[in-house]
Design an enzyme around this catalytic site. Structure first.
Site, PDB file in Angstrom:
ATOM      1  N   ARG A 274       0.728  -1.157  -0.012  1.00 46.83           N
ATOM      2  CA  ARG A 274       0.032  -0.087  -0.054  1.00 46.83           C
ATOM      3  C   ARG A 274       1.162   1.290  -0.059  1.00 46.83           C
ATOM      4  O   ARG A 274       1.645   1.283   0.810  1.00 46.83           O
ATOM      5  CB  ARG A 274      -1.033   0.184   1.395  1.00 46.83           C
ATOM      6  CG  ARG A 274      -2.077  -1.100   1.378  1.00 46.83           C
ATOM      7  CD  ARG A 274      -2.818  -0.926   0.123  1.00 46.83           C
ATOM      8  NE  ARG A 274      -3.916  -2.022   0.439  1.00 46.83           N
ATOM      9  CZ  ARG A 274      -4.145  -3.174  -0.108  1.00 46.83           C
ATOM     10  NH1 ARG A 274      -2.813  -3.632  -0.861  1.00 46.83           N
ATOM     11  NH2 ARG A 274      -5.146  -4.039  -0.007  1.00 46.83           N
ATOM     12  N   GLU A 303      -5.690   5.877  -7.087  1.00 43.52           N
ATOM     13  CA  GLU A 303      -5.561   4.947  -8.256  1.00 43.52           C
ATOM     14  C   GLU A 303      -6.984   4.914  -8.772  1.00 43.52           C
ATOM     15  O   GLU A 303      -8.159   4.934  -8.068  1.00 43.52           O
ATOM     16  CB  GLU A 303      -5.347   3.334  -7.487  1.00 43.52           C
ATOM     17  CG  GLU A 303      -3.965   3.354  -7.298  1.00 43.52           C
ATOM     18  CD  GLU A 303      -3.513   2.040  -6.766  1.00 43.52           C
ATOM     19  OE1 GLU A 303      -4.401   0.868  -6.770  1.00 43.52           O
ATOM     20  OE2 GLU A 303      -2.431   1.736  -6.060  1.00 43.52           O
ATOM     21  N   HIS A 323      -0.501  -1.292 -10.215  1.00 42.14           N
ATOM     22  CA  HIS A 323      -1.146  -2.333  -9.510  1.00 42.14           C
ATOM     23  C   HIS A 323      -1.645  -3.600  -9.725  1.00 42.14           C
ATOM     24  O   HIS A 323      -2.582  -4.044  -9.748  1.00 42.14           O
ATOM     25  CB  HIS A 323      -2.336  -1.648  -8.671  1.00 42.14           C
ATOM     26  CG  HIS A 323      -2.683  -2.092  -7.474  1.00 42.14           C
ATOM     27  ND1 HIS A 323      -3.555  -1.462  -6.202  1.00 42.14           N
ATOM     28  CD2 HIS A 323      -2.264  -3.294  -6.643  1.00 42.14           C
ATOM     29  CE1 HIS A 323      -3.576  -2.098  -5.346  1.00 42.14           C
ATOM     30  NE2 HIS A 323      -2.907  -3.307  -5.536  1.00 42.14           N
TER      31      HIS A 323
END
Length: 365
Positions: A274, A303, A323
């Protein structure tokens, strides 16, 4: 003897009624969905329209399913999309589900997802009678994330993206990379994924050093790995540091600018967990200062990241991916089988993995 006329019609109606009842009973006995339990399900942020191609998707057979392939965060737009939704499926933390949205979804009964839920207003769910189901106790680590972590380590240490771009531009080698064997791999947070990454490090001939909570350090020692003497020593000694922690209040900003400044100018920090684990702005400033010398990042504060002017995307010493940690077909099969099972358990009146169990007595019908 054949009966005709009104009597014939009456018998026909009776026979049709018996047939319909028989078919209804067969369906109830053979299928876990009845006519009364079909749910209107919405799935958000399935970017590549992947979920309907999974074997696990068959678990939603009989329900009415709507899948959205784009990303929308605007409350008005989401409220319009989800106005008839009874069960909402989320893909990790791609969309924030807050009170202003939830209050405009009077038919929503269930949110089903997997993993942590900082993007969901749990108190609002409870207040409004919405059940939140999210499995927190995975039977196995995300090997997909562990593999990507190692891919980023190799890519960054050997400068693979830069070297490949040079070749495509008609040039040859752009520099000299670094070998991993014999160097120290630091695992910050020794959970399921951290343990797998540590094992990969051993296979590459690296010394593994761990820093984590005391209980996690004890597990690491039991697995044959060394624990750092202190957090300060951990950042000073490691050649590669990989972060593997959940984002909770206690871990937010746990990697500080001072920690990064202790790293070697030849060191690499990797974050596939994270973004907020690192103090805001600290990573970019540290890379500009040259300690550590490199970063490999798969996660960001906001994001999806579409700002091509983001500092990390424009630094030669940063390797960035969008990601991808858990984004494999195999990982999706495991995760969404559980997510869809949560929906069917709710339909059966036996909700599982409930984050807010206090809502069960007053849940929406």
């Amino acid at each position: 003897m054949r009966v005709t006329g009104v009597v014939d019609k009456g018998i026909a109606k009776i026979l049709l009624s018996i047939q319909a009842l028989a078919l209804w009973n067969v369906r109830i006995g053979s299928d876990h969905h009845s006519f009364a339990t079909i749910m209107k399900i919405s799935i958000l942020d399935d970017y590549h329209d992947t979920l309907r191609t999974l074997n696990a998707f068959s678990k939603l057979a009989g329900h009415e399913v709507k899948i959205w392939n784009d990303h929308v965060q605007d409350t008005d737009a989401l409220a319009a999309r989800l106005k008839d939704t009874e069960a909402l499926v989320l893909i990790r933390e791609r969309t924030k589900i807050r009170a202003p949205l939830l209050e405009r979804l009077p038919r929503l009964k269930l949110i089903s997802q997997r993993s942590v839920y900082p993007h969901i207003d749990v108190d609002a769910c409870t207040r409004l009678g919405i059940v939140l189901s999210s499995n927190q106790h995975f039977g196995m680590p995300s090997y997909a994330t562990a593999e990507l972590t190692w891919g980023l380590i190799i890519s960054a240490m050997r400068e693979i993206p830069r070297q490949a771009a040079s070749l495509k531009a008609g040039n040859w080698q752009t520099g000299v990379g670094s070998t991993l064997r014999g160097k120290t791999l630091g695992i910050f947070g020794y959970g399921r994924i951290g343990a797998v990454v540590a094992g990969y490090g051993t296979a590459f001939g690296m010394k593994v050093l761990v820093w984590a909570r005391e209980a996690s350090r004890l597990r690491a020692r039991a697995d044959g790995y060394a624990a750092a003497a202190s957090k300060e020593a951990f950042f000073e000694e490691c050649d590669v540091i990989s972060l593997h922690m959940r984002l909770i209040e206690a871990t937010r900003g746990i990697v500080t600018a001072r920690d990064l400044a202790r790293m070697k100018p030849t060191a690499l920090i990797v974050n596939t967990s994270r973004a907020p684990l690192i103090e805001p702005g600290a990573l970019v400033a540290a890379l500009q200062a040259g300690r550590p010398g490199k970063a490999a990042v798969d996660v960001y504060e906001e994001e999806p990241l579409r700002d091509t002017g983001h500092p990390l995307l424009n630094m030669a010493n940063a390797t960035c991916t969008p990601h991808l940690g858990y984004v494999t077909r195999e990982d999706h099969e495991i995760a969404f089988a559980e997510i869809f099972d949560q929906i069917n358990a709710y339909v059966a009146g036996k909700a599982i993995n409930v984050v807010n169990p206090e809502v069960l007595g007053s849940a929406r019908k």
